[in-house]
Design a protein around this motif. Structure first.
Motif: not given
Length: 451
Positions: A157-179
């Motif tokens: 957790d340092h502002p200079n330590a940048k990198a690409p990301y992949r997010f996989s978010i599983t949650t209950d279907s009525p909900y909208f998930a954004l990353a």
């Protein structure tokens, strides 16, 4: 440090960046290695606020690495750690996950770290309030700045330590998930939905974010910059009023600051009220109180959009340079005000100069101190510094400088010294006295412009 070429996407250079802790947040960040990719598989149950995650981190060592640490809040419990498929010993205390490989990693060695963890995420408390993962009335948001990323995933957790990301978010279907990034796939199975996002452009940990709620998506524009809104259906009727000029704003900032740096821009509006909006890479988060049909928050809409250039694409190397984010975003408010028929930037400069003069501070803009780096005077004095620079070098040079800044350091990190060095190319006279007065002296200089 990022490379100096301005051609193509700017990627972090492994093995060469500044391997040092930030004196403003010495308990955050980690030494001896650099993460080049995050792959986060998250499963979140809204009602009990329960998060289970598998974090796969790709990294390279700088040194002979016998053990290393990651930032992770104590509310998260780690059940298993492997390095290159082999179990690794670990301990977890004081928001640090310490990992000991089976065999030391040589300098330049590549490693894949897989961490299984779970818990009930909650914000991290500090001098700036509570930051990180936060429960909403019906959902969740992440607001990490400056040290809250470890509240929900293991990271450097340092502002200079940048990198690409992949997010996989599983949650209950009525909900909208954004990353962050672009939605790659969405798959529903039984009562749950898995959302997968790819954030290709390198990102600082504090800008990583997940938003979960009973939201609907509305497309505001498809080109030249795709713009979307994600919000509760009940607030749709106010969207056109409060965010009705969002597209014009994007077009104006592209003209002033250069190409929009990400594939899409999304405005998230929560069903809860929020004290202040929050920026994340490729989107911004507002509360229901910012979408009430009055358009009272339009300056904040401009401010958060401007952060996509100043803060999210071009990110400070160290927290003392926060004016490079907030001063620029604040000045963007003034520029938009003038463009949209409101007060001019010069009028706003006069208003806020008088307010700063009435409440002098003892710190310098270039080094406000960790407790004061988010104080309002940093934002306003930063904007005034840019206004003084604009008057000194002229409009043509000023906006050429801003476009060059966002191009040269696109997807990278930069310092105040980098900005000073670049600005010298756009002036026929020495700017040293201006920087001395506005950045390195606590006393407020004379007003920049006619009295």
């Amino acid at each position: 440090m990022p490379g100096k070429s301005s051609k193509g996407p700017r990627q972090p250079l492994l093995g060469a960046p500044l391997d040092a802790l930030d004196p403003y947040l010495p308990d955050n960040g980690n030494l001896g290695y650099r993460i080049s990719r995050y792959d986060l598989e998250l499963e979140y149950k809204v009602s009990p606020n329960r998060l289970a995650g598998i974090a796969t981190l790709t990294a390279t060592s700088f040194i002979h690495l016998r053990r290393f640490t990651l930032d992770l809040a104590s509310s998260m419990s780690v059940s298993r750690v492997t390095i290159d498929g082999k179990r690794a010993r670990h301990s977890h205390r004081n928001r640090k996950l310490t990992i000991t490989p089976e065999s030391p990693i040589p300098p330049g060695g590549a490693l894949t770290i897989v961490i299984r963890y779970s818990g009930s995420p909650r914000p991290i408390r500090g001098p700036w309030g509570e930051v990180g993962w936060e429960e909403l009335t019906d959902g969740a948001l992440c607001a990490n700045q400056p040290n809250g990323a470890g509240s929900w995933f293991p990271c450097d957790d340092h502002p200079n330590a940048k990198a690409p990301y992949r997010f996989s978010i599983t949650t209950d279907s009525p909900y909208f998930a954004l990353a962050n990034g672009v939605l790659e796939s969405k798959r529903s199975r039984a009562a749950q939905t898995t959302w997968v996002y790819q954030q290709v452009e390198p990102m600082a940990t504090y800008l990583a974010s997940v938003q979960i709620g009973m939201y609907k998506k509305k497309t505001l524009a498809t080109k030249p910059v795709p713009v979307e809104a994600v919000l509760p259906p009940r607030l749709m009727r106010n969207l056109e009023v409060d965010f009705g000029r969002q597209i014009e704003m994007v077009e104006a900032f592209v003209e002033m600051f250069g190409p929009y740096p990400f594939p899409v821009y999304t405005v998230v509006i929560t069903d809860d009220e929020l004290d202040i909006p929050i920026e994340a890479q490729s989107f911004s988060i507002f509360g229901a109180n910012h979408c009430d049909g009055s358009r009272h928050a339009e300056r904040l809409v401009a401010h958060e959009l401007a952060h996509q250039w100043f803060g999210n694409s071009v990110t400070l190397t160290r927290w003392r340079d926060i004016w490079l984010h907030e001063g620029f975003a604040c000045y963007a408010e003034w520029l938009w005000s003038q463009r949209s028929g409101g007060r001019s930037a010069a009028e706003w400069a006069r208003i806020y100069y008088d307010k700063l003069a009435a409440h002098p501070v003892r710190a310098t803009l270039a080094d406000p101190g960790p407790r004061h780096m988010f104080d309002d005077w940093v934002y306003k004095r930063g904007a005034l510094t840019l206004h003084a620079l604009r008057l000194s070098i002229g409009d043509g040079n000023f906006f050429a400088l801003l476009r060059r800044w966002t191009d040269k350091y696109r997807y990278g990190s930069a310092t105040t010294e980098d900005f000073i060095a670049l600005a010298a190319n756009y002036s026929t006279m020495s700017l040293g006295p201006l920087w001395d007065e506005w950045l390195f002296t606590a006393a407020l200089p004379a007003f920049p412009g006619p009295s």
